[in-house]
Design a protein around this motif. Structure first.
Motif: not given
Length: 661
Positions: A398-404
């Motif tokens: 989820w963190h990767q998705f938000k940052v990307l």
């Protein structure tokens, strides 16, 4: 294999410090010899080993008899049959690098430096033989996430600023145990260390607009790898395109990284004498074959001992490159006069390779084999422990998705809402609205043509935009995926979902203008349904474009296939040809334009609607040839088919991206 217990590691203040590392998993303690941002706080009671702990566990790298061959097709002369030949790029390269050391790979262009560096980074595919170990273990996911790799070409997003570029890298590659504020602090320190403060708010820049300089881009690329605090740092030509002062600063920074217990390997083309003396070890390659391995400080002494000496004071790197090119020191004058033949240079290279085999290779291989058993087993056990834990990602999905997602919106905000693109869409909508201005209901041909124009324009425009998506980001995707920065699924969803607001805003404005100017059914519900059908069509068309681009990964090939596909879909869309021959009628069922056209007709009309087909005579809309050929029934099934296309095309694109190497 762990670092020797009493290893001498050079420090930036030109003094000698003895560093004793008893446990390769132990954290390196802060000192004044290297920047404080290279050491991150670790909670001693943490149940799981963070990525930063792993990044600071030293790596001893060994490579033995590395051979790499490629096959290429050689065309026959005078129309002869083409033959497949094999070329050796690397020919038996051997060496070892301990934590705290910098190994420089030196050699002329085409000597195999970058190929060897890529092989050591676990990124080389093809016919590679030999043995490469990391703490006596083969390359694995744990090693990949502890390795920093700086490529020769700077692969950066042009519309992001320097600070944004490094901050997004920190958010993706540093673990969630660090707060947002700590990550920002690390970014600021890296910016200051690399001398990027002056341009930290400037955009990177690209071929279409000016940004920061080439040297600053190189420092940003190095900064991205410095952020993760790697145990193994590989750099391909880090000083290329930089002035001597900046190059000195870069190598000094690399030296500081090595002094913290990191293993550093770099290729370098032609270093100055100041840079040369900062290297601990040296591998000199000539046409893929090693002609020297050992301390950089003793290279000239070695070549003097085998008969290649010079009486003049010269930059050691210049002399070594001359030797790698087959030019002996006493033959430089003949070479400058054009009297030194290729045969003579070949003889010199053969002599150098023979001397290497006699005086260096045998001793080096024996040294690699005489590894202390306890250190060997300890290194394997440490690597095995870290391997099991490092398979976990540094950050959550989820963190990767938000940052990307945030990075994608920031990068493409200029591209999606540039003035030219807005002008293009709005001008077409206004021009179309003027041509179809308040079309009477009796002009059924014009109204149906307008609906078909909706399906065609917003079936092809987003497709051609989407075709460029993945081919243009191929190098970035390879770079970031190779370093284990994020999951492919998080990137794919962030990339596609992030495009939705940008890609759906223009068709919404287009539909709003043309629908009311064209005089279509003046009912708010009908307008909303028509808009939803158009946006649905945009998503399906975009999905097909993404799939074509991901499969081919070549802009020219992708646009060619897209143009053929759109032409077929246009003809088979149900408007131009009502009676398609039975043996090829299946083509129209593959066309999303056909389903969009049918849905738009179904929203505007029903089977009981009439139009004035001649003066005083009314006919059923359902009997009009262009409407009859597609029909006004089974609309839920058409919606389902388009949903299957939307999901299917995107699934194909995702699978194709998994195969990108």
């Amino acid at each position: 294999m762990a670092m020797p217990s009493n290893s001498v590691v050079p420090t930036p203040d030109d003094t000698t410090t003895t560093i004793t590392i008893s446990n390769p998993i132990e954290m390196v303690k802060p000192n004044h010899d290297y920047p404080s941002y290279l050491v991150y706080p670790v909670q001693p009671n943490s149940r799981s080993t963070s990525c930063l702990q792993l990044a600071l566990s030293p790596i001893t790298l060994k490579f033995e008899d590395v051979v790499y061959k490629v096959k290429f097709e050689q065309k026959g002369t005078c129309g002869g049959v083409a033959s497949t030949r094999e070329k050796t790029i690397l020919n038996g390269v051997t060496g070892k690098v301990y934590p705290g050391e910098i190994l420089a790979m030196l050699g002329p262009s085409g000597s195999g430096k970058t190929t060897l560096l890529t092989a050591l980074g676990g990124r080389l595919t093809g016919k590679l033989s030999g043995k490469i170990t990391y703490n006596s273990c083969p390359f694995s996911g744990s090693i990949k996430r502890r390795t920093g790799f700086v490529t020769q070409e700077d692969v950066l997003y042009p519309h992001l600023t320097v600070t944004e570029t490094l901050l997004f890298t920190a958010m993706l590659r540093l673990p969630k145990t660090l707060t947002q504020g700590e990550k920002v602090e690390h970014v600021e320190r890296v910016i200051a260390e690399l001398g990027l403060t002056r341009c930290k708010t400037s955009m990177i820049g690209g071929p279409l607009f000016r940004g920061i300089s080439g040297g600053e881009k190189k420092r940003v690329s190095i900064g991205q790898e410095m952020l993760i605090n790697p145990s193994l740092l590989l750099l391909d030509e880090p000083t290329s395109g930089l002035d001597s002062t900046t190059a000195q600063r870069i190598v000094t920074t690399i030296k500081r990284l090595a002094s913290g217990g990191r293993t550093v390997i770099t290729t370098i083309h032609q270093p100055s004498s100041r840079l040369y003396h900062m290297f601990d070890k040296l591998v000199l390659l000539s046409e893929g074959s090693p002609i020297y391995y050992g301390p950089a400080s003793t290279a000239l002494e070695y070549f003097t001992s085998i008969g290649f000496s010079t009486t003049i004071t010269v930059n050691p790197a210049d002399l070594l490159l001359d030797l790698a090119n087959g030019i002996a020191p006493d033959a430089m004058h003949e070479y400058e006069q054009g009297e030194n033949t290729e045969h003579e240079r070949k003889l010199v290279r053969e002599q150098l390779v023979s001397s290497y085999e006699t005086y260096i290779s045998t001793r080096l291989k024996a040294d690699l084999c005489s590894v202390d058993i306890s250190n060997h087993n300890h290194g394997k056990e440490a690597s095995r422990r870290s391997h099991g834990k490092s398979e976990q990602w540094c950050t959550s999905w989820w963190h990767q998705f938000k940052v990307l997602l945030l990075r994608g919106v920031k990068e493409r905000r200029f591209e999606s809402f540039n003035r030219l693109r807005i002008f293009q869409v709005i001008s077409v909508a206004i021009l179309g609205g003027l041509l179809w201005w308040h079309t009477p209901t009796s002009h059924i041909e014009d109204r149906i043509a307008m609906l078909f124009f909706f399906s065609v324009f917003w079936g092809f425009y987003p497709l051609y935009n989407a075709v460029f998506t993945f081919p243009q980001e191929r190098r970035m995707l390879i770079k970031e995926r190779s370093s284990g920065m994020y999951r492919l699924s998080s990137y794919f969803l962030a990339r596609t979902i992030g495009d939705l607001p940008l890609e759906l805003a223009l068709p919404t404005a287009f539909t709003f203008i043309l629908y009311w100017m064209g005089g279509l059914k003046p009912d708010p519900v009908t307008f909303v349904l028509s808009l939803l059908v158009v946006l649905y069509n945009v998503l399906v068309a975009q999905s097909l474009g993404l799939a074509i681009g991901a499969i081919l990964m070549d802009v020219k090939k992708a646009t060619t296939l897209a143009s053929v596909t759109t032409l077929v879909f246009l003809i088979a869309g149900g408007y131009y040809i009502q009676q398609i021959p039975s043996f090829i009628v299946w083509l129209k069922y593959l066309s999303y334009s056909y389903y969009c056209f049918k849905l738009l007709l179904g929203v505007q009309y029903n089977e009981s609607d009439l139009y004035e087909c001649s003066k005083g005579v009314y006919c059923h809309v359902a009997d009009f040839p262009a409407v009859k050929s597609v029909g006004l029934n089974n609309l839920p099934a058409d919606l389902l088919i388009m949903a299957m296309m939307l999901v299917g095309y995107r699934l194909v694109a995702y699978i194709a991206l998994q195969k990108v190497k």
